[in-house]
Motif scaffolding. Structure first.
Motif, PDB file in Angstrom:
ATOM      1  N   ILE A   1       0.809  -1.205   0.000  1.00 56.48           N
ATOM      2  CA  ILE A   1       0.000   0.000   0.000  1.00 56.48           C
ATOM      3  C   ILE A   1       0.848   1.263   0.000  1.00 56.48           C
ATOM      4  O   ILE A   1       0.324   2.349  -0.038  1.00 56.48           O
ATOM      5  CB  ILE A   1      -0.977   0.031   1.189  1.00 56.48           C
ATOM      6  N   ALA A   2       2.157   1.127   0.051  1.00 59.17           N
ATOM      7  CA  ALA A   2       3.015   2.307   0.002  1.00 59.17           C
ATOM      8  C   ALA A   2       3.116   2.797  -1.437  1.00 59.17           C
ATOM      9  O   ALA A   2       3.108   2.007  -2.372  1.00 59.17           O
ATOM     10  CB  ALA A   2       4.408   1.959   0.530  1.00 59.17           C
ATOM     11  N   PRO A   3       3.222   4.103  -1.642  1.00 60.69           N
ATOM     12  CA  PRO A   3       3.346   4.614  -3.006  1.00 60.69           C
ATOM     13  C   PRO A   3       4.677   4.220  -3.629  1.00 60.69           C
ATOM     14  O   PRO A   3       5.638   3.942  -2.921  1.00 60.69           O
ATOM     15  CB  PRO A   3       3.255   6.127  -2.821  1.00 60.69           C
TER      16      PRO A   3
ATOM     17  N   THR B   1       5.976   6.611   5.818  1.00 55.04           N
ATOM     18  CA  THR B   1       6.561   5.554   4.996  1.00 55.04           C
ATOM     19  C   THR B   1       6.860   4.327   5.851  1.00 55.04           C
ATOM     20  O   THR B   1       6.579   3.194   5.459  1.00 55.04           O
ATOM     21  CB  THR B   1       7.841   6.054   4.301  1.00 55.04           C
ATOM     22  N   TYR B   2       7.412   4.548   7.040  1.00 56.97           N
ATOM     23  CA  TYR B   2       7.722   3.450   7.947  1.00 56.97           C
ATOM     24  C   TYR B   2       6.454   2.707   8.368  1.00 56.97           C
ATOM     25  O   TYR B   2       6.417   1.475   8.389  1.00 56.97           O
ATOM     26  CB  TYR B   2       8.482   3.971   9.173  1.00 56.97           C
ATOM     27  N   ILE B   3       5.401   3.465   8.672  1.00 59.99           N
ATOM     28  CA  ILE B   3       4.135   2.841   9.059  1.00 59.99           C
ATOM     29  C   ILE B   3       3.598   1.997   7.900  1.00 59.99           C
ATOM     30  O   ILE B   3       3.129   0.874   8.106  1.00 59.99           O
ATOM     31  CB  ILE B   3       3.109   3.896   9.511  1.00 59.99           C
ATOM     32  N   LEU B   4       3.676   2.514   6.676  1.00 58.63           N
ATOM     33  CA  LEU B   4       3.207   1.756   5.515  1.00 58.63           C
ATOM     34  C   LEU B   4       4.046   0.497   5.307  1.00 58.63           C
ATOM     35  O   LEU B   4       3.517  -0.552   4.942  1.00 58.63           O
ATOM     36  CB  LEU B   4       3.216   2.631   4.262  1.00 58.63           C
ATOM     37  N   GLU B   5       5.351   0.594   5.558  1.00 65.50           N
ATOM     38  CA  GLU B   5       6.209  -0.590   5.460  1.00 65.50           C
ATOM     39  C   GLU B   5       5.815  -1.621   6.529  1.00 65.50           C
ATOM     40  O   GLU B   5       5.785  -2.824   6.259  1.00 65.50           O
ATOM     41  CB  GLU B   5       7.680  -0.199   5.618  1.00 65.50           C
ATOM     42  N   CYS B   6       5.520  -1.151   7.724  1.00 65.51           N
ATOM     43  CA  CYS B   6       5.076  -2.050   8.796  1.00 65.51           C
ATOM     44  C   CYS B   6       3.747  -2.704   8.430  1.00 65.51           C
ATOM     45  O   CYS B   6       3.538  -3.893   8.697  1.00 65.51           O
ATOM     46  CB  CYS B   6       4.932  -1.287  10.114  1.00 65.51           C
TER      47      CYS B   6
ATOM     48  N   VAL C   1       4.733  -4.621  15.328  1.00 67.63           N
ATOM     49  CA  VAL C   1       5.693  -4.572  14.213  1.00 67.63           C
ATOM     50  C   VAL C   1       6.408  -3.231  14.215  1.00 67.63           C
ATOM     51  O   VAL C   1       7.632  -3.166  14.054  1.00 67.63           O
ATOM     52  CB  VAL C   1       4.983  -4.807  12.850  1.00 67.63           C
ATOM     53  N   TYR C   2       5.672  -2.170  14.446  1.00 72.25           N
ATOM     54  CA  TYR C   2       6.244  -0.816  14.460  1.00 72.25           C
ATOM     55  C   TYR C   2       7.300  -0.681  15.556  1.00 72.25           C
ATOM     56  O   TYR C   2       8.386  -0.168  15.322  1.00 72.25           O
ATOM     57  CB  TYR C   2       5.118   0.203  14.672  1.00 72.25           C
ATOM     58  N   LEU C   3       6.978  -1.148  16.765  1.00 78.00           N
ATOM     59  CA  LEU C   3       7.890  -0.998  17.896  1.00 78.00           C
ATOM     60  C   LEU C   3       9.076  -1.943  17.839  1.00 78.00           C
ATOM     61  O   LEU C   3      10.127  -1.657  18.426  1.00 78.00           O
ATOM     62  CB  LEU C   3       7.120  -1.188  19.203  1.00 78.00           C
ATOM     63  N   ASN C   4       8.926  -3.075  17.150  1.00 76.86           N
ATOM     64  CA  ASN C   4      10.025  -4.035  17.048  1.00 76.86           C
ATOM     65  C   ASN C   4      11.042  -3.626  16.007  1.00 76.86           C
ATOM     66  O   ASN C   4      12.022  -4.314  15.785  1.00 76.86           O
ATOM     67  CB  ASN C   4       9.512  -5.438  16.751  1.00 76.86           C
ATOM     68  N   ASN C   5      10.761  -2.519  15.296  1.00 76.57           N
ATOM     69  CA  ASN C   5      11.709  -1.979  14.324  1.00 76.57           C
ATOM     70  C   ASN C   5      12.106  -3.001  13.265  1.00 76.57           C
ATOM     71  O   ASN C   5      13.248  -3.093  12.871  1.00 76.57           O
ATOM     72  CB  ASN C   5      12.946  -1.432  15.029  1.00 76.57           C
ATOM     73  N   ASP C   6      11.106  -3.824  12.827  1.00 74.29           N
ATOM     74  CA  ASP C   6      11.377  -4.859  11.838  1.00 74.29           C
ATOM     75  C   ASP C   6      11.258  -4.375  10.406  1.00 74.29           C
ATOM     76  O   ASP C   6      11.572  -5.089   9.489  1.00 74.29           O
ATOM     77  CB  ASP C   6      10.395  -6.034  12.025  1.00 74.29           C
ATOM     78  N   ALA C   7      10.738  -3.200  10.203  1.00 70.64           N
ATOM     79  CA  ALA C   7      10.492  -2.739   8.830  1.00 70.64           C
ATOM     80  C   ALA C   7      11.762  -2.269   8.185  1.00 70.64           C
ATOM     81  O   ALA C   7      12.717  -1.911   8.783  1.00 70.64           O
ATOM     82  CB  ALA C   7       9.465  -1.615   8.825  1.00 70.64           C
TER      83      ALA C   7
END
Length: 189
Positions: free
Chosen positions: A97-99, A128-133, A183-189
């Motif tokens: 869903i990221a552009p 962008t980070y949220i979309l990656e997550c 996912v956001y807090l685990n910094n996996d993106a």
């Protein structure tokens, strides 16, 4: 549903193409955005949208007028997206869903009302980070986040689109947000 919308639906069911076009134009933008969020590619989103409108036209007589017309349209668009993604599974292994990174960005100068550049960059990076997550959570979770938090649909509209109860929608959204937060807090993106 307004009386005007009911009249347009009745006329469209009787074969009035102008009424059908008016109904479709009222929700075309949001329907396109939903399709684009699922299939990512603008041309594919237009194909999905066209296929959806054909389905809507063919099955307009089955619309029972108990829900909003646009909610019924969005459900058909979402289902058409799933059909498209199943058909082209090799092309779309997951629903991004990221552009696109190579899309042209246009900058507008708005005096004094814009946040400072560093804040804009920080917000852009965070988005962008949220979309990656979001790409890393299960499809059922991604689906409700897109419909509620990105498209801004109500719980009732989502329950019609996903064909489940409002309580189920609320529960799924809660679990999806919790999963996205992890996912956001685990910094996996």
């Amino acid at each position: 549903m307004s009386e005007e919308e009911r009249l347009l639906i009745r006329k469209a069911k009787d074969g009035d193409e102008g009424s059908f076009e008016t109904l479709i134009l009222s929700c075309k933008g949001k329907a396109y955005n939903i399709a684009l969020r699922y299939v990512k590619n603008e041309n594919d989103a237009m194909d999905v949208l066209q296929e959806s409108f054909i389905k809507i036209f063919r099955h307009l007589g089955k619309f029972n007028e108990e829900s909003k017309f646009e909610t019924w349209v969005y459900r058909i668009v979402v289902n058409s997206c799933y059909d498209f993604l199943r058909k082209y599974k090799n092309k779309y292994d997951e629903i991004p869903i990221a552009p696109n990174d190579n899309q042209d960005e246009k900058t507008l100068e708005i005096p004094d009302h814009t946040p400072p550049p560093e804040e804009v960059i920080l917000n852009s990076e965070q988005s962008t980070y949220i979309l990656e997550c979001l790409e890393k959570i299960p499809i059922d979770h991604k689906k409700v986040i897109i419909l509620r938090d990105i498209q801004g649909l109500s719980y009732e509209e989502i329950s019609v689109i996903l064909e489940c109860s409002t309580g189920t929608v609320k529960s799924r959204i809660s679990r999806a947000r919790k999963n996205l937060k992890e996912v956001y807090l685990n910094n996996d993106a």
